[in-house]
Each structure stands twice: as structure tokens, then as C-alpha cells.
Design a protein around this motif. Structure first.
Motif, PDB file in Angstrom:
ATOM      1  N   TRP A  33       0.853  -1.194   0.000  1.00 18.17           N
ATOM      2  CA  TRP A  33       0.000   0.000   0.000  1.00 18.17           C
ATOM      3  C   TRP A  33       0.887   1.243   0.000  1.00 18.17           C
ATOM      4  O   TRP A  33       1.729   1.412   0.873  1.00 18.17           O
ATOM      5  N   LEU A  34       0.734   2.086  -1.014  1.00 20.36           N
ATOM      6  CA  LEU A  34       1.616   3.239  -1.210  1.00 20.36           C
ATOM      7  C   LEU A  34       1.192   4.382  -0.284  1.00 20.36           C
ATOM      8  O   LEU A  34       0.119   4.981  -0.449  1.00 20.36           O
ATOM      9  N   ARG A  35       2.040   4.668   0.697  1.00 19.72           N
ATOM     10  CA  ARG A  35       1.721   5.700   1.682  1.00 19.72           C
ATOM     11  C   ARG A  35       1.642   7.088   1.032  1.00 19.72           C
ATOM     12  O   ARG A  35       2.424   7.402   0.141  1.00 19.72           O
ATOM     13  N   GLY A  36       0.705   7.876   1.511  1.00 17.87           N
ATOM     14  CA  GLY A  36       0.575   9.237   1.005  1.00 17.87           C
ATOM     15  C   GLY A  36      -0.201   9.352  -0.292  1.00 17.87           C
ATOM     16  O   GLY A  36      -0.250  10.433  -0.887  1.00 17.87           O
ATOM     17  N   THR A  37      -0.808   8.257  -0.754  1.00 20.00           N
ATOM     18  CA  THR A  37      -1.564   8.304  -2.011  1.00 20.00           C
ATOM     19  C   THR A  37      -3.061   8.358  -1.689  1.00 20.00           C
ATOM     20  O   THR A  37      -3.706   7.340  -1.515  1.00 20.00           O
ATOM     21  N   LYS A  38      -3.564   9.577  -1.637  1.00 17.37           N
ATOM     22  CA  LYS A  38      -4.975   9.791  -1.319  1.00 17.37           C
ATOM     23  C   LYS A  38      -5.689  10.356  -2.540  1.00 17.37           C
ATOM     24  O   LYS A  38      -5.083  11.100  -3.322  1.00 17.37           O
ATOM     25  N   PRO A  39      -6.969  10.038  -2.707  1.00 19.95           N
ATOM     26  CA  PRO A  39      -7.696  10.607  -3.845  1.00 19.95           C
ATOM     27  C   PRO A  39      -7.684  12.130  -3.774  1.00 19.95           C
ATOM     28  O   PRO A  39      -7.997  12.710  -2.736  1.00 19.95           O
ATOM     29  N   LEU A  40      -7.310  12.777  -4.875  1.00 22.43           N
ATOM     30  CA  LEU A  40      -7.308  14.237  -4.898  1.00 22.43           C
ATOM     31  C   LEU A  40      -8.723  14.781  -4.862  1.00 22.43           C
ATOM     32  O   LEU A  40      -8.967  15.870  -4.342  1.00 22.43           O
ATOM     33  N   LYS A  41      -9.662  14.015  -5.410  1.00 18.40           N
ATOM     34  CA  LYS A  41     -11.056  14.449  -5.484  1.00 18.40           C
ATOM     35  C   LYS A  41     -11.944  13.335  -4.967  1.00 18.40           C
ATOM     36  O   LYS A  41     -11.779  12.175  -5.368  1.00 18.40           O
ATOM     37  N   PRO A  42     -12.891  13.634  -4.079  1.00 13.47           N
ATOM     38  CA  PRO A  42     -13.806  12.586  -3.599  1.00 13.47           C
ATOM     39  C   PRO A  42     -14.589  11.967  -4.754  1.00 13.47           C
ATOM     40  O   PRO A  42     -14.934  12.645  -5.730  1.00 13.47           O
ATOM     41  N   GLY A  43     -14.838  10.681  -4.638  1.00 15.51           N
ATOM     42  CA  GLY A  43     -15.672  10.012  -5.628  1.00 15.51           C
ATOM     43  C   GLY A  43     -14.939   9.517  -6.859  1.00 15.51           C
ATOM     44  O   GLY A  43     -15.586   9.052  -7.812  1.00 15.51           O
ATOM     45  N   GLN A  44     -13.615   9.592  -6.868  1.00 13.83           N
ATOM     46  CA  GLN A  44     -12.889   9.054  -8.007  1.00 13.83           C
ATOM     47  C   GLN A  44     -13.133   7.546  -8.096  1.00 13.83           C
ATOM     48  O   GLN A  44     -13.152   6.853  -7.087  1.00 13.83           O
ATOM     49  N   PRO A  45     -13.304   7.026  -9.304  1.00 16.00           N
ATOM     50  CA  PRO A  45     -13.631   5.608  -9.449  1.00 16.00           C
ATOM     51  C   PRO A  45     -12.438   4.713  -9.149  1.00 16.00           C
ATOM     52  O   PRO A  45     -11.285   5.172  -9.153  1.00 16.00           O
ATOM     53  N   ARG A  46     -12.712   3.432  -8.894  1.00 18.31           N
ATOM     54  CA  ARG A  46     -11.620   2.468  -8.802  1.00 18.31           C
ATOM     55  C   ARG A  46     -11.022   2.296 -10.194  1.00 18.31           C
ATOM     56  O   ARG A  46     -11.727   2.137 -11.183  1.00 18.31           O
ATOM     57  N   ILE A  47      -9.698   2.350 -10.268  1.00 16.33           N
ATOM     58  CA  ILE A  47      -9.005   2.274 -11.553  1.00 16.33           C
ATOM     59  C   ILE A  47      -7.913   1.218 -11.454  1.00 16.33           C
ATOM     60  O   ILE A  47      -7.255   1.081 -10.417  1.00 16.33           O
ATOM     61  N   VAL A  48      -7.732   0.476 -12.543  1.00 18.45           N
ATOM     62  CA  VAL A  48      -6.716  -0.575 -12.626  1.00 18.45           C
ATOM     63  C   VAL A  48      -5.855  -0.303 -13.854  1.00 18.45           C
ATOM     64  O   VAL A  48      -6.373   0.028 -14.926  1.00 18.45           O
ATOM     65  N   GLY A  49      -4.540  -0.427 -13.704  1.00 17.75           N
ATOM     66  CA  GLY A  49      -3.675  -0.228 -14.859  1.00 17.75           C
ATOM     67  C   GLY A  49      -2.255  -0.672 -14.573  1.00 17.75           C
ATOM     68  O   GLY A  49      -1.865  -0.877 -13.418  1.00 17.75           O
ATOM     69  N   ARG A  50      -1.486  -0.820 -15.634  1.00 17.71           N
ATOM     70  CA  ARG A  50      -0.071  -1.161 -15.502  1.00 17.71           C
ATOM     71  C   ARG A  50       0.722   0.082 -15.109  1.00 17.71           C
ATOM     72  O   ARG A  50       0.456   1.187 -15.582  1.00 17.71           O
ATOM     73  N   ALA A  51       1.727  -0.111 -14.264  1.00 15.92           N
ATOM     74  CA  ALA A  51       2.526   1.011 -13.766  1.00 15.92           C
ATOM     75  C   ALA A  51       3.495   1.518 -14.828  1.00 15.92           C
ATOM     76  O   ALA A  51       4.239   0.742 -15.441  1.00 15.92           O
ATOM     77  N   PHE A  52       3.475   2.832 -15.032  1.00 15.87           N
ATOM     78  CA  PHE A  52       4.493   3.525 -15.803  1.00 15.87           C
ATOM     79  C   PHE A  52       5.225   4.389 -14.783  1.00 15.87           C
ATOM     80  O   PHE A  52       4.651   5.317 -14.221  1.00 15.87           O
ATOM     81  N   THR A  53       6.485   4.080 -14.510  1.00 11.09           N
ATOM     82  CA  THR A  53       7.183   4.668 -13.373  1.00 11.09           C
ATOM     83  C   THR A  53       8.001   5.903 -13.755  1.00 11.09           C
ATOM     84  O   THR A  53       8.602   5.962 -14.822  1.00 11.09           O
TER      85      THR A  53
END
Length: 234
Positions: A33-53
Motif C-alpha cells: 500500500w503506497l503511503r501518502g496516495t490519497k484521492p485528490l477528489k472525492p468520488g474518483q472511481p476504482r481504476i486498474v492499470g499497468r505502472a508507468f514509473t
């Protein structure tokens, strides 16, 4: 038969990050679980994707300058390399007094079809970023530009974001609880285990709602498991 990314993504869009962390914990992976990663806007949908670092290091005065934004190794060049549907995961070392991206960069990411931006840092031009519609998970906002505290060094390599190791093409899932990484070697297995875990927990919740006490139910003992198996076959 191996599942396609499309099948796996569709399944994981129905699975909470809380469930994913539980399943990964059972696989021996605690730090996902990546610390400090909070939704910037309430209600953002669940999203799945490959990481581009993408990776930042501490600012060094000869490198962290506005002129660096025109360098071949820059956040601008990295954005042009992002494939459609990826989740950009940015190692900002938890720095919260310099915004890594603003509205123009986020608008370009949105135009390129980037699914989301995840960082342990912060954004700038907050109102403009929100207007772009790009889903963002971060640790807040700050007015100063990235070069006030950070030097951008590369993309497409292993990073540490929010205290978690993230490799290119790992799977990222984000929702209201933040961002979770599923190592790419575990993706197909974990997706299947998560589906079963969600089904079990739905049954447990139904038992709680009808007044069943928690001991022996959560986690289920042999008797509860037998009742669950009978229920799941209906």
C-alpha cells in the motif's frame, strides 16, 4: 488458459484495495500500500492499470532549474512515452513542498489516455488539475514547482513510491483507500484469489446482518466454512 489484461482489469475493478492487501498478505507480501496516495477528489472511481514509473531525487542546484524542463530527460518527455491506459506512478520521495505536476502536464496526460496519476508527492495548480479530469492520487497540493525541491531523473525503471517498491508493468489498483501494487508475477493468481475473498466476505457480511456473532465466523471456523460452501453452491 491465461487471462488477458482486459479480463483481469475487469475483475479487479470490482475488488477493493482492502481485499487486495489481505490476499497479498496471505501470499507473504506486506508492503504493498503506497503511503501518502490519497484521492485528490472525492468520488474518483476504482481504476486498474499497468505502472508507468517516474523518479525524482533531491534537488541539486545545477540540475533542478526551469531550463531542465526542456531536457530530453524531463517530465515532459516521460509523458510522451506513456502508453494509453497506464497508471503513472511517480516517486517524489514524499516531498510535500514542491508540486510535481500542474494543470498543463495533467491535461496532456489526460489527452494521451493515461488512466490515472499516483504519487507520494503533491500537485500544483490544483484547480486546473481538477479541471483536467485526470484522476489523481497524491498527498495534497503545494504552489512551488518541482524544481524547488526535486530533480527529475528518469522513467521506466524500478522506483520506491510511498515506501513501496514498484516496477514497470506491475499492476496498480486505486480507490478511496489509496493505491496498491500487485507485482506483475502475481497478478493472475491474485485476481482469482481476490474474487473468492470478496465472495466469502459478502457471505460473512450477510451473516453479521442476521445477527451471527463474530467468533467462529470471521475468520470462519470449520462449521462456518461448511455453511459458506453450502451457500456458495446455491
Amino acid at each position: 488458459m491465461a487471462q488477458t489484461d482486459k479480463d483481469i482489469f475487469a475483475l479487479l475493478k470490482t475488488i477493493t484495495t482492502a481485499t487486495i492487501t489481505t490476499v497479498l498478505l496471505k501470499k507473504g507480501l506486506r508492503n504493498v500500500w503506497l503511503r501518502g496516495t490519497k484521492p485528490l477528489k472525492p468520488g474518483q472511481p476504482r481504476i486498474v492499470g499497468r505502472a508507468f514509473t517516474l523518479r525524482f531525487v533531491p534537488a541539486r542546484e545545477d540540475l533542478a532549474t526551469p531550463a531542465s524542463w526542456a531536457s530530453p530527460i524531463s517530465t515532459r518527455a516521460a509523458i510522451e512515452a506513456m502508453p494509453e491506459g497506464c497508471i503513472a506512478v511517480v516517486d517524489a520521495m514524499g516531498v510535500t513542498d514542491a508540486g510535481i505536476f500542474g494543470d498543463i502536464l495533467c491535461a496532456r496526460m489526460q489527452k494521451r489516455g493515461v488512466a490515472a496519476l499516483v504519487t507520494d508527492g503533491v500537485m500544483r495548480d490544483l484547480a486546473g488539475v481538477l479541471d483536467t479530469g485526470l484522476p489523481v492520487w497524491c498527498d495534497g497540493a503545494a504552489a512551488p514547482p518541482s524544481v524547488a525541491g526535486l530533480t527529475f531523473v528518469n522513467w521506466g525503471e524500478p522506483i520506491g513510491c510511498g515506501g513501496v517498491a514498484v516496477f514497470p508493468d506491475d499492476l496498480i489498483v486505486v480507490d478511496a483507500d489509496g493505491a496498491v501494487v500487485i507485482p506483475k508475477a502475481f497478478v493472475e493468481e491474485v485476481a482469482g484469489l481476490c474474487a473468492e475473498q470478496e465472495k466469502l466476505e459478502a457471505w460473512i457480511m450477510s451473516e453479521v446482518e442476521r445477527g451471527v456473532p463474530l467468533p467462529g465466523l470471521y475468520p470462519p471456523n470449520d462449521e462456518a466454512k461448511a455453511r459458506y460452501q453450502a451457500w456458495s453452491k446455491k
